[in-house]
Write a protein that holds these residues in place. Sequence first.
Motif, mmCIF file in Angstrom:
data_model
loop_
_atom_site.group_PDB
_atom_site.id
_atom_site.type_symbol
_atom_site.label_atom_id
_atom_site.label_comp_id
_atom_site.label_asym_id
_atom_site.label_seq_id
_atom_site.Cartn_x
_atom_site.Cartn_y
_atom_site.Cartn_z
ATOM 1 N N GLY A 1 0.777 -1.276 0.167
ATOM 2 C CA GLY A 1 0.122 -0.066 0.082
ATOM 3 C C GLY A 1 0.780 1.243 0.177
ATOM 4 O O GLY A 1 0.272 2.425 -0.436
ATOM 5 N N SER A 2 2.132 1.135 0.246
ATOM 6 C CA SER A 2 2.838 2.420 0.314
ATOM 7 C C SER A 2 3.707 2.974 -0.790
ATOM 8 O O SER A 2 4.399 3.775 -1.113
ATOM 9 C CB SER A 2 3.699 2.463 1.495
ATOM 10 O OG SER A 2 4.679 1.504 1.578
ATOM 11 N N PRO B 1 3.062 3.638 -4.373
ATOM 12 C CA PRO B 1 2.008 4.208 -5.364
ATOM 13 C C PRO B 1 1.749 3.577 -6.626
ATOM 14 O O PRO B 1 0.581 3.297 -6.978
ATOM 15 C CB PRO B 1 2.336 5.744 -5.422
ATOM 16 C CG PRO B 1 3.795 5.654 -5.127
ATOM 17 C CD PRO B 1 4.117 4.757 -4.132
ATOM 18 N N GLU C 1 0.179 -0.027 -6.049
ATOM 19 C CA GLU C 1 -1.354 -0.062 -5.152
ATOM 20 C C GLU C 1 -2.187 -0.421 -6.233
ATOM 21 O O GLU C 1 -2.194 -0.117 -7.583
ATOM 22 C CB GLU C 1 -1.851 1.435 -4.947
ATOM 23 C CG GLU C 1 -1.675 1.766 -3.649
ATOM 24 C CD GLU C 1 -1.681 3.417 -3.084
ATOM 25 O OE1 GLU C 1 -2.447 3.983 -3.870
ATOM 26 O OE2 GLU C 1 -0.559 3.863 -2.604
ATOM 27 N N ARG D 1 -5.326 0.147 -8.851
ATOM 28 C CA ARG D 1 -5.980 1.421 -9.068
ATOM 29 C C ARG D 1 -7.404 1.262 -9.389
ATOM 30 O O ARG D 1 -7.938 0.342 -9.726
ATOM 31 C CB ARG D 1 -5.264 1.813 -10.409
ATOM 32 C CG ARG D 1 -3.943 2.368 -10.274
ATOM 33 C CD ARG D 1 -3.190 2.464 -11.810
ATOM 34 N NE ARG D 1 -3.745 3.313 -12.546
ATOM 35 C CZ ARG D 1 -3.655 3.140 -13.919
ATOM 36 N NH1 ARG D 1 -3.001 2.146 -14.299
ATOM 37 N NH2 ARG D 1 -4.254 3.928 -14.778
#
Lengths: 68, 329
Positions: A55-56, A58, A61, A63
Motif C-alpha cells: 500500500g505504500s 504508489p 497500489e 488502481r
Amino acid sequence: MSSGASVNALQRLVEQLKLEAGVERIKVSQAAAELQQYCMQNACKDALLVGVPAGSNPFREPRSCALF
Amino acid sequence: MPCVWHKRATAVVVHQVAERVEALGQFVMKTRRTLKGHGNKVLCMDWCKDKRRIVSSSQDGKVIVWDSFTTNKEHAVTMPCTWVMACAYAPSGCAIACGGLDNKCSVYPLTFDKNENMAAKKKSVAMHTNYLSACSFTNSDMQILTASGDGTCALWDVESGQLLQSFHGHGADVLCLDLAPSETGNTFVSGGCDKKAMVWDMRSGQCVQAFETHESDINSVRYYPSGDAFASGSDDATCRLYDLRADREVAIYSKESIIFGASSVDFSLSGRLLFAGYNDYTINVWDVLKGSRVSILFGHENRVSTLRVSPDGTAFCSGSWDHTLRVWA
C-alpha cells in the motif's frame, strides 16, 4: 603542423598528466569495502531492493477504475 | 591523450571483496504502468522531483509530460526538429529542457493555463555545432549542462543563454553526462564515442580524471548514490563500475549471452542494484557488489533507449524504440 604547435600540444598534455598524476588514490580493496558499506547502510530504504509495506508504493497500489 | 589504460579492473574487484555479502533473493519486478502516446521511438526521459511526473522525448519531435500515476498526458509540445535526443525536468518542476538535431537546448516553462501555447514561451539556451545528446539542470533552474555530438560539454546560464564554461577533451561525440550528487561537489561525468568516461570540475573546466576501459561507445553514465563511483553502459555489451577515489575500474557487468549494447543505466537508491537497458529489448538487473545478474525484464518490443530510477527509488521508468515508456516496480 609547425614544431611550435606540437610543442604547445605536448606541453598541454604534460600539464594534464601532472594534474591527473596528482590525484590522491586509495586502494581498490578499501574503495570496494566502502561501496559495500554504503549499500548495507542504505539497503533498508531501497524500495526496489527490499520492497515496501503493502500500500505504500504508489505504483503497486491497485488502481480503482471509475466508469462514467 | 591522458594515460588511462592502466585503470582496468585487476584481480581485486568489488565482487571478490563482497564474497561474504548475502546473495539477493528472487526479484518480482513488473510493468506497473505503460505510457502510450509517442508516435515514434522514445529517446530520452527524466523524472520530476515530485516522483510522479515524467518528461519524455521522441524521434517524431514530440516532448510529452506525463503523470505516471494516472498515465495522463499533462503537456505536449512539438519541436521544430526530429530526433529529440535529450530532455530534462527542472528541479522546481516548473520547466523542462530538450533538444536534439537542432543542435540546441531549449527551455519550456510548464503552464497550466489552457489558453497559453507552450511553444510560445520557448527559450533557446544552448547552441552547439552538432546534435545535443544529453542535458541536465544543475541543482537549480538557473543553469543547464549539455553534451553534444560536437565533442564538447557546456554549462549555460538559462536566463541569459550565456556560455559559462565549456569542457573540451573528448575525441569524438559526447553521448551522455551525469552530475555528481550535490553533497559531493561541483563535478560531472561524461561518456563518449571515444570510449572514454571523463570527470570534470565544473568551475575550472578541467578534466580531473579519465577512464578508457570500454571497447566501444559509452552510451550512458550514472553516479553511484554516494558520489564515490559511477557506472557506465556501452555498445561493447558491458556495464562497468569506476571508483573515483581508487581512480580505476572496479567491476564489469557482463555475460557471454549478452551481445547487444547497453544504452542506459541507473542505480537503485542504495546502490546495490544496477538497472541497465539494452539494444536487445531487455532490461538486466545487476547485483552491483557481487557482479551477477539477478533479474532480466522483458516487455519492450524494441530497443530500450533510456532508463531512470524515480527520485525516491520506489520505481524506475524505461523508454523504448517501441514508442512506449514503462514504469516498473
